[in-house]
Scaffold this motif. Structure first.
Motif, mmCIF file in Angstrom:
data_model
loop_
_atom_site.group_PDB
_atom_site.id
_atom_site.type_symbol
_atom_site.label_atom_id
_atom_site.label_comp_id
_atom_site.label_asym_id
_atom_site.label_seq_id
_atom_site.Cartn_x
_atom_site.Cartn_y
_atom_site.Cartn_z
ATOM 1 N N HIS A 1 3.508 3.218 -25.196
ATOM 2 C CA HIS A 1 4.659 3.818 -24.533
ATOM 3 C C HIS A 1 5.303 2.638 -23.511
ATOM 4 O O HIS A 1 4.878 2.227 -23.935
ATOM 5 N N CYS A 2 6.424 3.448 -23.558
ATOM 6 C CA CYS A 2 6.924 2.060 -22.716
ATOM 7 C C CYS A 2 6.904 2.261 -21.055
ATOM 8 O O CYS A 2 8.316 3.060 -20.591
ATOM 9 N N SER A 3 6.592 2.469 -20.130
ATOM 10 C CA SER A 3 5.948 3.196 -18.719
ATOM 11 C C SER A 3 6.008 1.794 -17.488
ATOM 12 O O SER A 3 6.260 0.969 -17.750
ATOM 13 N N ILE A 4 6.908 2.410 -16.590
ATOM 14 C CA ILE A 4 7.102 1.546 -15.010
ATOM 15 C C ILE A 4 5.417 1.378 -14.376
ATOM 16 O O ILE A 4 5.093 2.834 -14.155
ATOM 17 N N GLY A 5 5.955 0.814 -14.116
ATOM 18 C CA GLY A 5 4.079 0.744 -13.487
ATOM 19 C C GLY A 5 3.287 -0.477 -13.694
ATOM 20 O O GLY A 5 3.768 -1.502 -14.310
ATOM 21 N N GLY A 6 1.876 -0.593 -13.307
ATOM 22 C CA GLY A 6 1.205 -2.066 -13.542
ATOM 23 C C GLY A 6 0.854 -2.770 -12.417
ATOM 24 O O GLY A 6 -0.536 -3.161 -12.458
ATOM 25 N N ALA A 7 0.941 -2.331 -11.061
ATOM 26 C CA ALA A 7 0.139 -2.697 -9.273
ATOM 27 C C ALA A 7 -0.218 -1.324 -9.221
ATOM 28 O O ALA A 7 -0.332 -0.584 -9.065
ATOM 29 N N GLU A 8 -1.754 -1.608 -8.190
ATOM 30 C CA GLU A 8 -2.163 -0.842 -7.389
ATOM 31 C C GLU A 8 -2.120 0.143 -7.031
ATOM 32 O O GLU A 8 -2.336 1.578 -6.982
ATOM 33 N N ASP B 1 0.576 -1.514 0.106
ATOM 34 C CA ASP B 1 0.252 0.471 0.188
ATOM 35 C C ASP B 1 0.542 1.327 -0.142
ATOM 36 O O ASP B 1 0.431 2.854 0.586
ATOM 37 N N ASP B 2 2.053 0.872 -0.191
ATOM 38 C CA ASP B 2 3.218 2.078 -0.450
ATOM 39 C C ASP B 2 3.240 3.088 -1.152
ATOM 40 O O ASP B 2 3.039 2.240 -2.701
ATOM 41 N N PRO B 3 2.409 4.108 -2.526
ATOM 42 C CA PRO B 3 2.247 4.176 -3.008
ATOM 43 C C PRO B 3 4.024 4.838 -3.331
ATOM 44 O O PRO B 3 5.098 5.423 -2.852
ATOM 45 N N ALA B 4 3.948 4.677 -5.033
ATOM 46 C CA ALA B 4 5.751 4.467 -5.758
ATOM 47 C C ALA B 4 5.886 4.730 -7.223
ATOM 48 O O ALA B 4 4.658 4.461 -8.046
ATOM 49 N N ALA B 5 5.687 5.427 -7.406
ATOM 50 C CA ALA B 5 6.860 6.352 -8.583
ATOM 51 C C ALA B 5 8.184 5.619 -8.373
ATOM 52 O O ALA B 5 8.547 7.433 -9.418
ATOM 53 N N PHE B 6 8.445 5.184 -9.838
ATOM 54 C CA PHE B 6 9.242 4.630 -10.171
ATOM 55 C C PHE B 6 9.847 5.226 -11.277
ATOM 56 O O PHE B 6 9.787 5.350 -12.144
#
Length: 399
Positions: free
Chosen positions: A144-151, A95-100
């Motif tokens: 595009h190719c973006s980092i992400g995908g989880a809640e 549940d930690d919001p992350a922007a990698f």
């Protein structure tokens, strides 16, 4: 292309012929800080998940470059040299919001493999779809190719630091929502995480984000956020000149540094930082130091324009992942056979994933892009603006 294939073969040679990578890699003499799982508080399964993420990171980067050389891959910015940052993905809660940062594939995948109900092969296939712009990519749908995908992943493309400001907003917003007793997808005890490369600290987005976090602390507001910075002393073609360590002196928040080449040091230090931020609700900056960018910024990067031949060669000759694996084998943490089998199995999964993804449909029309691109969230009436007697448009009084 061929240097990547050779890199794969060298890894297999290292695992089959001996546990010392010094014959191949110039950075093999750097010392890892800890010798056992117990010292860093890691369980065997969690360690294996981190190790898988690190190996996957290396293999994905390799295969993406090969796919590009074959004309079927379109995204080649990669994390070669940053594989050991995968450890931080295991520290993040679900549940930690992350922007990698767009190179930080490993941490994002490790967190997904730890919490997602998807099988590992499906997680890898979804990630691979981004490299080849498949319409089935669940993150961008082939745009595009973006980092992400989880809640709790907040999408990051190939940006410098625009992800930093919203991350501070999520940290402040979670606390305000709790105070006002409002529902929020970011919990009161969550820690917002945002990561960038060291070059991004000069970007206005990043400067305003860190300034806002420091200002919140000055005003005694809770702002639970961790700013992660991977320091490879390069910003695409601009050398860093170790500016990052001078720049952090300007911050009012606490700054902590670990060795970004050391999987255990990354894990232990990141865990301590998150525990502190979660407890006191104040921002911290975590620098993953001493990283070397091994193979250029992207496949199209012309390094010879800004690096000497010797510099390029020396960068390619580093391999912190191999050094960590050697350390794990020598200290009885995992066997050579286990590592070899894992490496080969993951390689097969990734090649199989690329074989599937390159044959999937892509966006082929302008209409498809228009249909899915950003648009106003609420409909706007055509009468919002009007032109009177050929004068410039005037805002209608009753809107």
């Amino acid at each position: 292309m061929f240097k990547f294939v050779r890199n794969f073969e060298l890894c297999k040679d290292f695992l089959t012929e001996g546990t010392n990578p010094s014959n191949y890699y110039s950075d093999s003499l750097f010392q890892l800080k800890y010798r056992s799982l117990e010292e860093v508080g890691l369980g065997k399964e969690e360690f294996k998940n981190i190790l898988e993420g690190s190996i996957i990171t290396s293999l994905l980067h390799t295969e993406s470059r090969i796919a590009s050389a074959l004309g079927v891959g379109f995204y080649t910015i990669g994390p070669a040299g940053e594989e050991c940052l995968s450890s931080l993905g295991s520290v993040l809660r679900e549940d930690d919001p992350a922007a990698f940062h767009y190179r930080h594939i490993g941490p994002q995948l490790v967190r997904m493999m730890k919490y997602s109900k998807k099988a590992r092969k499906d997680i890898l296939l979804d990630r691979i779809r981004g490299y080849v712009c498949s319409k089935l990519d669940p993150v961008t749908g082939g745009r595009h190719c973006s980092i992400g995908g989880a809640e709790q992943d907040y999408l990051v493309t190939s940006t410098l630091a625009s992800q930093a400001g919203p991350a501070v907003g999520r940290a402040l917003g979670s606390q305000l929502a709790s105070f006002l007793k409002l529902d929020s997808r970011v919990h009161k005890d969550s820690v917002s995480f945002v990561s960038v490369g060291d070059g991004s600290v000069n970007n206005a987005h990043y400067l305003s984000a860190t300034n806002l976090a420091d200002y919140a602390t000055f005003r005694k507001f809770n702002c639970p956020i961790v700013f992660g910075i991977s320091n490879n002393n390069m910003c695409i073609s601009l050398k860093g000149y170790n500016w990052i360590h001078e720049w952090t002196k300007k911050l009012n928040m606490k700054v902590v540094t670990c060795d970004g080449r050391d999987m255990f040091d990354v894990y232990k230090t990141t865990k301590e930082v998150f525990e502190e931020v979660r407890a006191n609700k104040q921002p911290m900056c975590l620098i993953f130091d001493k990283i070397t960018r091994r193979y250029g910024h992207a496949g199209t990067d012309r390094q010879h324009a800004y690096l000497t031949v010797e510099e390029i060669y020396n960068r390619q000759q580093t391999n912190p992942l191999a050094v960590n694996i050697s350390h794990f084998i020598e200290n009885g943490i995992i066997s050579k056979d286990e590592i070899y089998n894992l490496y080969v199995d993951l390689s097969k999964d990734i090649i199989e994933g690329f074989s599937i993804a390159v044959n999937e449909p892509k966006i082929t029309t302008r209409e498809e892009l228009i249909e899915s691109n950003s648009r106003p969230l609420v409909p706007l009436e055509k009468t919002r603006y009007t032109t009177i007697n050929n004068t410039p448009p005037t805002l209608i009084d009753n809107l």
